[in-house]
Design a protein around this motif. Structure first.
Motif, PDB file in Angstrom:
ATOM      1  N   VAL A   1       6.222   4.310   0.443  1.00 34.95           N
ATOM      2  CA  VAL A   1       6.140   5.561   1.195  1.00 34.95           C
ATOM      3  C   VAL A   1       6.309   6.763   0.284  1.00 34.95           C
ATOM      4  CG1 VAL A   1       7.256   6.962   2.986  1.00 34.95           C
ATOM      5  CG2 VAL A   1       6.936   4.498   3.336  1.00 34.95           C
ATOM      6  N   VAL A   2       5.442   7.758   0.497  1.00 41.92           N
ATOM      7  CA  VAL A   2       5.647   9.082  -0.077  1.00 41.92           C
ATOM      8  C   VAL A   2       5.909  10.017   1.086  1.00 41.92           C
ATOM      9  CG1 VAL A   2       4.715  10.931  -1.497  1.00 41.92           C
ATOM     10  CG2 VAL A   2       4.067   8.562  -1.976  1.00 41.92           C
TER      11      VAL A   2
ATOM     12  N   GLU B   1       0.828  -1.195   0.000  1.00 40.82           N
ATOM     13  CA  GLU B   1       0.000   0.000   0.000  1.00 40.82           C
ATOM     14  C   GLU B   1       0.870   1.254   0.000  1.00 40.82           C
ATOM     15  OE1 GLU B   1      -4.324  -0.866   1.793  1.00 40.82           O
ATOM     16  OE2 GLU B   1      -2.773  -0.557   3.327  1.00 40.82           O
ATOM     17  N   ARG B   2       0.286   2.323  -0.538  1.00 36.18           N
ATOM     18  CA  ARG B   2       1.013   3.596  -0.604  1.00 36.18           C
ATOM     19  C   ARG B   2       0.583   4.479   0.562  1.00 36.18           C
ATOM     20  NH1 ARG B   2       0.457   4.282  -5.430  1.00 36.18           N
ATOM     21  NH2 ARG B   2       2.551   3.739  -6.148  1.00 36.18           N
TER      22      ARG B   2
ATOM     23  N   ALA C   1      10.871   7.957  12.090  1.00 38.26           N
ATOM     24  CA  ALA C   1      10.535   6.627  12.602  1.00 38.26           C
ATOM     25  C   ALA C   1       9.353   6.039  11.851  1.00 38.26           C
ATOM     26  CB  ALA C   1      10.233   6.702  14.095  1.00 38.26           C
ATOM     27  N   ALA C   2       8.395   6.886  11.466  1.00 39.91           N
ATOM     28  CA  ALA C   2       7.247   6.406  10.691  1.00 39.91           C
ATOM     29  C   ALA C   2       7.693   5.845   9.347  1.00 39.91           C
ATOM     30  CB  ALA C   2       6.235   7.530  10.483  1.00 39.91           C
ATOM     31  N   VAL C   3       8.658   6.504   8.726  1.00 40.63           N
ATOM     32  CA  VAL C   3       9.195   6.001   7.457  1.00 40.63           C
ATOM     33  C   VAL C   3       9.884   4.657   7.680  1.00 40.63           C
ATOM     34  CG1 VAL C   3      10.811   6.443   5.572  1.00 40.63           C
ATOM     35  CG2 VAL C   3       9.436   8.324   6.506  1.00 40.63           C
ATOM     36  N   ASP C   4      10.708   4.574   8.732  1.00 37.78           N
ATOM     37  CA  ASP C   4      11.411   3.325   9.033  1.00 37.78           C
ATOM     38  C   ASP C   4      10.429   2.164   9.180  1.00 37.78           C
ATOM     39  OD1 ASP C   4      13.821   4.732   9.118  1.00 37.78           O
ATOM     40  OD2 ASP C   4      13.771   4.970  11.289  1.00 37.78           O
ATOM     41  N   VAL C   5       9.348   2.401   9.935  1.00 38.18           N
ATOM     42  CA  VAL C   5       8.378   1.334  10.202  1.00 38.18           C
ATOM     43  C   VAL C   5       7.587   0.986   8.954  1.00 38.18           C
ATOM     44  CG1 VAL C   5       6.318   0.721  11.511  1.00 38.18           C
ATOM     45  CG2 VAL C   5       8.209   1.883  12.653  1.00 38.18           C
TER      46      VAL C   5
ATOM     47  N   ALA D   1      11.965   2.398  -2.281  1.00 35.16           N
ATOM     48  CA  ALA D   1      10.848   2.217  -1.351  1.00 35.16           C
ATOM     49  C   ALA D   1      10.237   3.536  -0.917  1.00 35.16           C
ATOM     50  CB  ALA D   1      11.311   1.448  -0.113  1.00 35.16           C
ATOM     51  N   VAL D   2      10.981   4.637  -1.069  1.00 39.33           N
ATOM     52  CA  VAL D   2      10.513   5.943  -0.630  1.00 39.33           C
ATOM     53  C   VAL D   2      10.570   6.937  -1.795  1.00 39.33           C
ATOM     54  CG1 VAL D   2      10.972   7.913   0.894  1.00 39.33           C
ATOM     55  CG2 VAL D   2      11.177   5.584   1.772  1.00 39.33           C
TER      56      VAL D   2
END
Length: 376
Positions: A215-216, A189-190, A203-207, A235-236
């Protein structure tokens, strides 16, 4: 080991907002339901300066108190009712404590005694000590065993090669892991994460990457966004926000349908357009996690669009024990990056006597992946 413990220890004792000194205080006695941990490293993040000065009412502690939140160390004594923890284990200690007979009452040691007489009393009776000390007594349910060999061992022997300080981001990751679980983010999911380049938003990006999301990252910080893309190539994606809601929303949608939004806006972002832009990108069946601390009484939520698209909007405060255990499993499995692999860098190591310099360094180096810590 408990019999050989000293009777006193050094600790930073705060007597009023912005006023503290290192003192000799009694080592806390272990009792039923608790463990005593010798602290090896205690995190100093940029928010600690605000907490120390108590520039918001929520940060006023029942003084005198020992500041500092989050730490890793080694168990040196356990209460008679401990069934799993034992002396010598390497652990992380959570600062978040819920009342055992009323979980809606909670405190964060070294940060806040809450807003109610019940939480204030919980803080004073359960713990006067934060983590800027040589030893911390902690409720058993807030102490988490770590696989020392796996986390700190060398790659040649199957370890991940971390140092204790690099593990202190785990509580922040647990907060965001809880939020991401609360809105049921699935692999593939995006997810738009905003503002994406602070201590907690990183930390939100890491998780999110660790659980398989795309991730955007949305922020005004170009350098921070570039660092995230370098850390997580493929991935980002990144969008540098301009403040124009329509243009920023279009930029966020450009990567494809958005399934979820995680907002970690700090108090300084009150009134900022980043949340409105993120919501404008959200599609049918979208989910929103609110994990920040914006100060508005009302938020820019488009009522009709939210209704027609069946959005779910959830607040998420702190974490459960299962969330912390889940994050630890991700790290021990090698699925979530810490240390240099995760874009984290140690920018300062200080003793207790230099806690003031540690606070200044944490503010100076605030940004994605910065680690400043105290080694008692």
């Amino acid at each position: 080991m408990a019999s050989s413990l000293p009777s006193t220890m050094r600790a930073v004792v705060q007597t009023a907002p912005g006023i503290a000194a290192v003192e000799s205080v009694p080592v806390p006695e272990v009792e039923s339901g608790s463990a005593l941990v010798k602290i090896e490293a205690s995190l100093v993040h940029s928010n600690v300066a605000h907490i120390f000065k108590a520039d918001q009412d929520m940060f006023r502690l029942p003084y005198p108190a020992v500041p500092g939140s989050f730490g890793v160390g080694r168990v040196v004594a356990v209460g008679p009712d401990a069934t799993t923890l034992r002396e010598g284990q390497f652990v992380i200690v959570s600062a978040f404590i819920r009342s055992r007979d009323n979980p809606s009452v909670s405190i964060i040691r070294g940060v806040t005694a809450g807003w109610t007489p019940a939480s204030q009393n919980l803080y004073k009776t359960l713990t006067g000590h934060g983590f800027f000390a040589e030893y911390v007594r902690a409720p058993l349910e807030t102490v988490f065993r770590l696989d020392e060999g796996r986390l700190l061992g060398s790659p040649e022997t199957g370890g991940l090669g971390y140092i204790p300080a690099e593990l202190m981001v785990l509580p922040a990751n647990a907060i965001l892991y809880a939020a991401i679980r609360n809105i049921a983010v699935q692999p593939g999911e995006r997810v738009v994460i905003t503002p994406a380049t602070g201590h907690y938003s990183t930390a939100a990006v890491d998780v999110a990457v660790a659980v398989g999301a795309r991730v955007v990252a949305a922020s005004r910080n170009a350098a921070g966004l570039a660092k995230l893309k370098k850390t997580y190539p493929g991935a980002v994606e990144a969008v540098q926000l301009t403040g124009n809601v329509e243009a920023d929303g279009a930029a966020l949608r450009a990567f494809g349908p958005v399934d979820a939004v995680v907002d970690i806006s700090p108090p300084a972002a009150t009134g900022a357009p980043n949340l409105a832009a993120a919501l404008s990108s959200l599609g049918d069946g979208g989910r929103v996690a609110l994990v920040g601390a914006r100060g508005e009484e009302t938020l820019p939520i488009p009522y009709v669009k939210a209704m027609l698209n069946s959005w779910t909007i959830k607040g998420s405060y702190m974490y459960s024990r299962g969330d912390v255990e889940g994050v630890i499993r991700l790290v021990e499995a090698g699925m979530m990056k810490l240390g240099k692999r995760g874009g984290h860098e140690v920018n300062g190591v200080y003793g207790l006597e230099d806690f003031s310099a540690a606070l200044d360094k944490a503010v100076e180096t605030a940004g994605p992946g910065s680690i400043v810590y105290i080694r008692p």
